[in-house]
Motif scaffolding. Sequence first.
Motif, PDB file in Angstrom:
ATOM      1  N   ASP A 132       0.804  -1.224   0.000  1.00  0.00           N
ATOM      2  CA  ASP A 132       0.000   0.000   0.000  1.00  0.00           C
ATOM      3  C   ASP A 132       0.837   1.274   0.000  1.00  0.00           C
ATOM      4  OD1 ASP A 132      -2.156  -1.635   0.088  1.00  0.00           O
ATOM      5  OD2 ASP A 132      -2.609  -1.315   2.219  1.00  0.00           O
ATOM      6  N   GLU A 133       2.163   1.141   0.150  1.00  0.00           N
ATOM      7  CA  GLU A 133       2.985   2.345   0.270  1.00  0.00           C
ATOM      8  C   GLU A 133       2.788   3.275  -0.923  1.00  0.00           C
ATOM      9  OE1 GLU A 133       7.552   3.638   1.412  1.00  0.00           O
ATOM     10  OE2 GLU A 133       7.205   1.683   0.483  1.00  0.00           O
ATOM     11  N   ALA A 134       2.759   2.711  -2.126  1.00  0.00           N
ATOM     12  CA  ALA A 134       2.629   3.554  -3.318  1.00  0.00           C
ATOM     13  C   ALA A 134       1.275   4.250  -3.365  1.00  0.00           C
ATOM     14  CB  ALA A 134       2.829   2.705  -4.565  1.00  0.00           C
ATOM     15  N   ASP A 135       0.223   3.586  -2.855  1.00  0.00           N
ATOM     16  CA  ASP A 135      -1.119   4.167  -2.935  1.00  0.00           C
ATOM     17  C   ASP A 135      -1.405   5.154  -1.815  1.00  0.00           C
ATOM     18  OD1 ASP A 135      -1.623   2.574  -5.145  1.00  0.00           O
ATOM     19  OD2 ASP A 135      -2.398   0.925  -3.912  1.00  0.00           O
ATOM     20  N   THR A 136      -0.918   4.883  -0.617  1.00  0.00           N
ATOM     21  CA  THR A 136      -1.264   5.709   0.537  1.00  0.00           C
ATOM     22  C   THR A 136      -0.218   6.772   0.860  1.00  0.00           C
ATOM     23  OG1 THR A 136      -0.191   4.180   2.071  1.00  0.00           O
ATOM     24  CG2 THR A 136      -2.513   3.764   1.554  1.00  0.00           C
ATOM     25  N   SER A 137       0.959   6.671   0.274  1.00  0.00           N
ATOM     26  CA  SER A 137       2.073   7.582   0.566  1.00  0.00           C
ATOM     27  C   SER A 137       2.560   7.467   2.009  1.00  0.00           C
ATOM     28  CB  SER A 137       1.684   9.043   0.284  1.00  0.00           C
ATOM     29  OG  SER A 137       1.353   9.225  -1.070  1.00  0.00           O
ATOM     30  N   VAL A 138       2.144   6.414   2.712  1.00  0.00           N
ATOM     31  CA  VAL A 138       2.618   6.190   4.079  1.00  0.00           C
ATOM     32  C   VAL A 138       3.837   5.285   4.019  1.00  0.00           C
ATOM     33  CG1 VAL A 138       2.062   5.286   6.361  1.00  0.00           C
ATOM     34  CG2 VAL A 138       0.290   6.415   4.997  1.00  0.00           C
ATOM     35  N   PRO A 139       4.990   5.746   4.487  1.00  0.00           N
ATOM     36  CA  PRO A 139       6.183   4.903   4.464  1.00  0.00           C
ATOM     37  C   PRO A 139       5.948   3.587   5.202  1.00  0.00           C
ATOM     38  CG  PRO A 139       6.752   7.170   5.023  1.00  0.00           C
ATOM     39  CD  PRO A 139       5.262   7.093   5.047  1.00  0.00           C
ATOM     40  N   VAL A 140       6.601   2.528   4.746  1.00  0.00           N
ATOM     41  CA  VAL A 140       6.414   1.209   5.344  1.00  0.00           C
ATOM     42  C   VAL A 140       6.704   1.235   6.838  1.00  0.00           C
ATOM     43  CG1 VAL A 140       7.251  -1.169   5.385  1.00  0.00           C
ATOM     44  CG2 VAL A 140       6.886  -0.014   3.201  1.00  0.00           C
ATOM     45  N   ASP A 141       7.800   1.867   7.229  1.00  0.00           N
ATOM     46  CA  ASP A 141       8.164   1.899   8.651  1.00  0.00           C
ATOM     47  C   ASP A 141       7.083   2.572   9.488  1.00  0.00           C
ATOM     48  OD1 ASP A 141      10.572   0.613   8.236  1.00  0.00           O
ATOM     49  OD2 ASP A 141      11.695   2.475   7.963  1.00  0.00           O
ATOM     50  N   VAL A 142       6.458   3.596   8.950  1.00  0.00           N
ATOM     51  CA  VAL A 142       5.402   4.310   9.668  1.00  0.00           C
ATOM     52  C   VAL A 142       4.142   3.459   9.746  1.00  0.00           C
ATOM     53  CG1 VAL A 142       3.940   6.363   9.663  1.00  0.00           C
ATOM     54  CG2 VAL A 142       6.357   6.546   9.023  1.00  0.00           C
ATOM     55  N   CYS A 143       3.816   2.801   8.650  1.00  0.00           N
ATOM     56  CA  CYS A 143       2.654   1.904   8.624  1.00  0.00           C
ATOM     57  C   CYS A 143       2.822   0.782   9.653  1.00  0.00           C
ATOM     58  CB  CYS A 143       2.469   1.342   7.222  1.00  0.00           C
ATOM     59  SG  CYS A 143       1.108   0.167   7.027  1.00  0.00           S
ATOM     60  N   VAL A 144       4.019   0.203   9.709  1.00  0.00           N
ATOM     61  CA  VAL A 144       4.288  -0.861  10.672  1.00  0.00           C
ATOM     62  C   VAL A 144       4.194  -0.324  12.094  1.00  0.00           C
ATOM     63  CG1 VAL A 144       6.066  -2.429  11.540  1.00  0.00           C
ATOM     64  CG2 VAL A 144       5.666  -2.236   9.079  1.00  0.00           C
ATOM     65  N   GLN A 145       4.692   0.899  12.301  1.00  0.00           N
ATOM     66  CA  GLN A 145       4.598   1.488  13.633  1.00  0.00           C
ATOM     67  C   GLN A 145       3.144   1.615  14.079  1.00  0.00           C
ATOM     68  OE1 GLN A 145       7.162   2.992  16.135  1.00  0.00           O
ATOM     69  NE2 GLN A 145       5.257   2.191  16.973  1.00  0.00           N
ATOM     70  N   ALA A 146       2.273   2.030  13.198  1.00  0.00           N
ATOM     71  CA  ALA A 146       0.855   2.163  13.547  1.00  0.00           C
ATOM     72  C   ALA A 146       0.290   0.830  14.015  1.00  0.00           C
ATOM     73  CB  ALA A 146       0.070   2.691  12.353  1.00  0.00           C
ATOM     74  N   ASP A 147       0.735  -0.266  13.402  1.00  0.00           N
ATOM     75  CA  ASP A 147       0.253  -1.577  13.808  1.00  0.00           C
ATOM     76  C   ASP A 147       0.939  -2.085  15.076  1.00  0.00           C
ATOM     77  OD1 ASP A 147      -1.676  -1.921  11.881  1.00  0.00           O
ATOM     78  OD2 ASP A 147      -0.332  -2.885  10.445  1.00  0.00           O
ATOM     79  N   GLN A 148       2.106  -1.553  15.380  1.00  0.00           N
ATOM     80  CA  GLN A 148       2.788  -1.944  16.616  1.00  0.00           C
ATOM     81  C   GLN A 148       2.112  -1.337  17.839  1.00  0.00           C
ATOM     82  OE1 GLN A 148       5.321  -4.097  16.803  1.00  0.00           O
ATOM     83  NE2 GLN A 148       6.947  -3.654  15.348  1.00  0.00           N
ATOM     84  N   TYR A 149       1.474  -0.186  17.671  1.00  0.00           N
ATOM     85  CA  TYR A 149       0.812   0.469  18.790  1.00  0.00           C
ATOM     86  C   TYR A 149      -0.417  -0.323  19.230  1.00  0.00           C
ATOM     87  CZ  TYR A 149       3.496   4.852  18.390  1.00  0.00           C
ATOM     88  OH  TYR A 149       4.478   5.795  18.384  1.00  0.00           O
ATOM     89  N   PRO A 150      -0.764  -0.297  20.515  1.00  0.00           N
ATOM     90  CA  PRO A 150      -1.982  -0.982  20.965  1.00  0.00           C
ATOM     91  C   PRO A 150      -3.226  -0.257  20.472  1.00  0.00           C
ATOM     92  CG  PRO A 150      -0.998   0.255  22.769  1.00  0.00           C
ATOM     93  CD  PRO A 150      -0.027   0.319  21.634  1.00  0.00           C
ATOM     94  N   ASN A 151      -4.287  -1.032  20.271  1.00  0.00           N
ATOM     95  CA  ASN A 151      -5.550  -0.419  19.863  1.00  0.00           C
ATOM     96  C   ASN A 151      -6.299   0.075  21.096  1.00  0.00           C
ATOM     97  OD1 ASN A 151      -6.707  -2.693  21.051  1.00  0.00           O
ATOM     98  ND2 ASN A 151      -7.098  -3.712  19.102  1.00  0.00           N
TER      99      ASN A 151
END
Length: 620
Positions: free
Chosen positions: A255-274
Motif C-alpha cells: 500500500d505504500e505507493a497508494d497511501t504515501s505512508v512509508p512502510v516503517d510508519v505503517c508498521v509502527q501504527a500496527d505496533q501500537y496498541p488499539n
Amino acid sequence: MKLKFDRALSLVAVGVIGALQTAYAAPVYEIQNIENYELNGTIESTINGYGMGVNQNDQAVGISKGKKKLEVDEDTGGVIDIEDGIPPEQLVTYSILSPILANNFTFTSDGNGATGSWLPTFSSVFGTTDPKDTDENVPSTVNSINAYFYSINDAGLAVGSYSAPELKVAYTGDSDDYDFWYYREFEQRGFVKKADGTDVALVPPYTVYTEGSNNVTVGGVSVATAINATNLVAGYATTDIASSSADRIDNCIEDEADTSVPVDVCVQADQYPNSNGYRRILYQTRAMVWQLDAATDQVVATELALPDNLDTTGTRVYTAQGLGVNSDGTVVGRSHINRKDNKDKFAYDAAYWEKDTAGDYQYHWIEMTNDELSSIAYDINDNGILVGSYRRYIEGYLRDKFFYYDTKAAEPTVVTPNDFYDELSDRSSRPRDINNNGQVVGYVEVSSEKEKPRIKAGFLFDKSADEFNDINDLLVCESKGYVQDANGDWNRNEVQVTDGNGDVLSYETDIRIVEANAINDAGTIVGTAFIRKPSYQYDDDGELVLGSNGSPLFSLNANGQPVTAYVPRMVVLKPTTSGAACSVTTDDNNTVDADYVRKGAASFAWLFLLPLVWLRRRQG
C-alpha cells in the motif's frame, strides 16, 4: 488449612493452621523512605513511583511514571509545582502523527546512598533525560524512550526493558497540518545496566521481516526480568512473527505507493496498541537466558525449549516467558502447553527450566488440574522453592491463588497456603518474590465484596512457620501515618494545605502497603504504597485553575468538600527490634479506618488497583 495438589492433582486438605492466631510472630517493620509522614518514593517531577527489586546489599531499583504538569504563574513568571497535590499525568498517546513522549523513568535507591538513604535517584538508560531537566522548548531534552527496571543483583547490575528513541520522516500525506511522521525501530528491548553505567542491549533473535527483496525492521521484543549472581539474565524474546502479522506488513509494503505512508510508519501504527490495549503485530515468543560477560560486555543468548507436545510447524502463536532465576541458573516462568498431551487441554501454565547433567536446559511443567484455568511462576530461591499463582473459579468467581512448589522434592506438589482463613478463601493473591529463608512477598485482597473491585494489600508469608500476614498489620504506628501525643495516645497525623482562595484543607495522613515486589535475605522489602494527597482543579484544556492569590484551587465534590485521592509511591521496609506493631484498632482488616472514611471526601479508586507496570513486566 493448607491445600495441596496430590499426584493426581486433586485439591485435598492436609492440615489446619490459625495464621492469625500467632499475632506478631512475624517481624515488625518500619518504612525506611519516610520523612515527615511523606514517602520519598518517586523521582523529582514525576507523580507515581513503584519499587521493583532489591539485592542483598540494600540496593533497590524502581520505576517512576507520569510527569508532573508544571504551570507558569503569569504574574511572577515563576513555576507552580504542586508538590503536595495530584496533577494529572501527561498520558502517553499513540499516534504516528505526534512526537513520541516517554512516561516511564528508571531510578535506583540505596540504603547507603550518597544523596541520602533510600532516596530515589534517576538512572539514565540509553541516554534518557532526568524528568526534572526536561524542557519542552529544548527538543533534545524531551524523552521518547520508555524505560523500566525490574531486578538488580548483588554486583549492582540492573535489568529491564526500554523502547527505541523517536525517529521521524517528512510527512507525505494529504493534510496540511503535519510536518512529520513519527516512529521507532522497536517497542521493547531488554538490557543490562552495569554498575559503571554501561548499557548492554539484549537483542531478540527476530528483528527484521524478510519477504522476497523486502527487508522491514519490525524490531521484535525482548524483556530482561531477572539476573542472578553470575550475571545470567532471564527473560523472553521474539523468535519469529505470527503469520497474520506478516500479512499486515505485506499490506504496508503493497500500500505504500497508494497511501504515501512509508512502510516503517505503517508498521509502527500496527505496533501500537488499539483502544482495547491489544497490539496488532504479534510474535512467536520464547523464554530466554542471556549470559553476560561483564568484562567484555559480550552476551550469549540461549532459547529455552517449549513443551515437546506442541506442534510448532503450524501457524499457531506460542508464548513462553522466563520471569525468575536462582543461583543455579534454574529459570521459572510460564509456557503454552497441551496438558498431558491432550490438544483439547491447551493452556498457559507455570513452568521451570532446569539444567541437566550435560548443562542443557530441560522444560518442566507444573501440573495443574482442569479446575485451574492457567498458572504462572514468578520466582525461585536457591533451595529450589518456586512461587507462583493459578487461576480458578472459587465460589463462582475467577480468583488467583498463591502457591509454592518444591522443585527438589522427590514427588513435588503444588501447595496453596492459607491467607486469613482456615480454608481455601476466595481472596485473590499473587506472590512476587521469595528469599532464601522461605519468606514470600506479594499482594492479597483484603476486602470481600463479590461484585466489586477489592482493596489489596502487600503480604508476607513465612514458609517455615506457615504464617501469612498483611504487611500493614506488621508496621509500627509511625509507618502507618500515626503520631503520638503527650498522653501517649496515637492519632493520625494531620496535614493542612491552603489553596488559591485561602481555603484550608485538613486531611489525615494514611499510608497503605498495597504490593510487595521483592525481599532480600535480611528481610528488606520493596514495593508500592498508596499515600493520601489533595486534588486540584483543572479546566477543560488541562490547565491548572488558579485562585485570587495565584495558588491552585482544590477540587471539590458535590457537597463542596475538598477532595483527596491516593498516589502510588515506592516503599522500602526493614525489620525493626526497637518498636512494636501498631495496636491502634480499626473497624476490621477489610476496610480502611472508619474515622478516616467519615472525615475525608476521598477517592478510593487507587485502593482497588495495583500498578500495571509490574503486570506488564511479568505478563508481557
